[in-house]
Design a protein around this motif. Structure first.
Motif, PDB file in Angstrom:
ATOM      1  N   TRP A  23       9.992   0.151 -31.902  1.00 24.65           N
ATOM      2  CA  TRP A  23       8.892  -0.249 -31.022  1.00 24.65           C
ATOM      3  C   TRP A  23       9.387  -0.421 -29.586  1.00 24.65           C
ATOM      4  N   ARG A  24      10.486  -1.153 -29.422  1.00 22.19           N
ATOM      5  CA  ARG A  24      10.984  -1.428 -28.075  1.00 22.19           C
ATOM      6  C   ARG A  24      11.465  -0.162 -27.378  1.00 22.19           C
ATOM      7  N   LEU A  25      12.182   0.684 -28.103  1.00 26.69           N
ATOM      8  CA  LEU A  25      12.660   1.933 -27.492  1.00 26.69           C
ATOM      9  C   LEU A  25      11.506   2.840 -27.100  1.00 26.69           C
ATOM     10  N   SER A  26      10.441   2.844 -27.902  1.00 19.17           N
ATOM     11  CA  SER A  26       9.291   3.680 -27.543  1.00 19.17           C
ATOM     12  C   SER A  26       8.557   3.112 -26.331  1.00 19.17           C
ATOM     13  N   LYS A  27       8.572   1.790 -26.165  1.00 25.37           N
ATOM     14  CA  LYS A  27       7.949   1.171 -24.991  1.00 25.37           C
ATOM     15  C   LYS A  27       8.748   1.453 -23.717  1.00 25.37           C
ATOM     16  N   LEU A  28      10.060   1.531 -23.835  1.00 22.48           N
ATOM     17  CA  LEU A  28      10.894   1.808 -22.669  1.00 22.48           C
ATOM     18  C   LEU A  28      10.771   3.260 -22.218  1.00 22.48           C
ATOM     19  N   GLU A  29      10.410   4.141 -23.134  1.00 22.79           N
ATOM     20  CA  GLU A  29      10.195   5.567 -22.847  1.00 22.79           C
ATOM     21  C   GLU A  29      11.332   6.193 -22.045  1.00 22.79           C
ATOM     22  N   ILE A  30      12.535   5.898 -22.437  1.00 26.64           N
ATOM     23  CA  ILE A  30      13.710   6.464 -21.777  1.00 26.64           C
ATOM     24  C   ILE A  30      14.486   7.249 -22.829  1.00 26.64           C
TER      25      ILE A  30
END
Length: 122
Positions: A23-30
């Motif tokens: 979830w967090r990695l997808s929110k950072l979109e990097i």
């Protein structure tokens, strides 16, 4: 029955760690950069993110619960329950992360659950 709390804790913290990381990695979109040094800097920054850090901490907590489970159960009884972690991740991924699912994935999920029941009960 309270001994099963060790297995539940292991599953809960394992699944939490996987879901929060995704979830967090997808929110950072990097995306992961090229080059070893830039990757190390990038990954270090990610680890310092409080939510990502909580995912790593949950893996450690899951390990503590697993050690407790190993004192209460034979590994051949406890370990089949760990096959439920991918099933929970699958369901939560669909419900909360918008992941896709197919009939093949559903069939695999059903087989995992049946296999767990058969392994633990018989």
């Amino acid at each position: 029955m309270s001994n099963y709390l060790y297995i539940f804790g292991t599953l809960f913290f394992t699944v939490y760690g996987q879901i929060i990381l995704k979830w967090r990695l997808s929110k950072l979109e990097i995306s992961l950069p090229e080059g070893i040094l830039t990757k190390l800097v990038y990954l270090t920054k990610l680890i310092l993110d409080p939510l990502i850090f909580s995912g790593f901490a949950s893996a450690f907590i899951a390990s503590l619960f697993w050690m407790g489970a190993m004192t209460k159960f034979e590994i051949t009884t406890a370990y089949p329950f760990m096959s439920l972690a991918p099933a929970f991740v699958f369901i939560i991924g669909i419900l909360f992360l918008g992941e896709t699912f197919t009939i093949g994935k559903i069939a695999g999920l059903i087989l995992i659950i049946i296999g767990t029941i058969v392994t633990v009960r018989f």
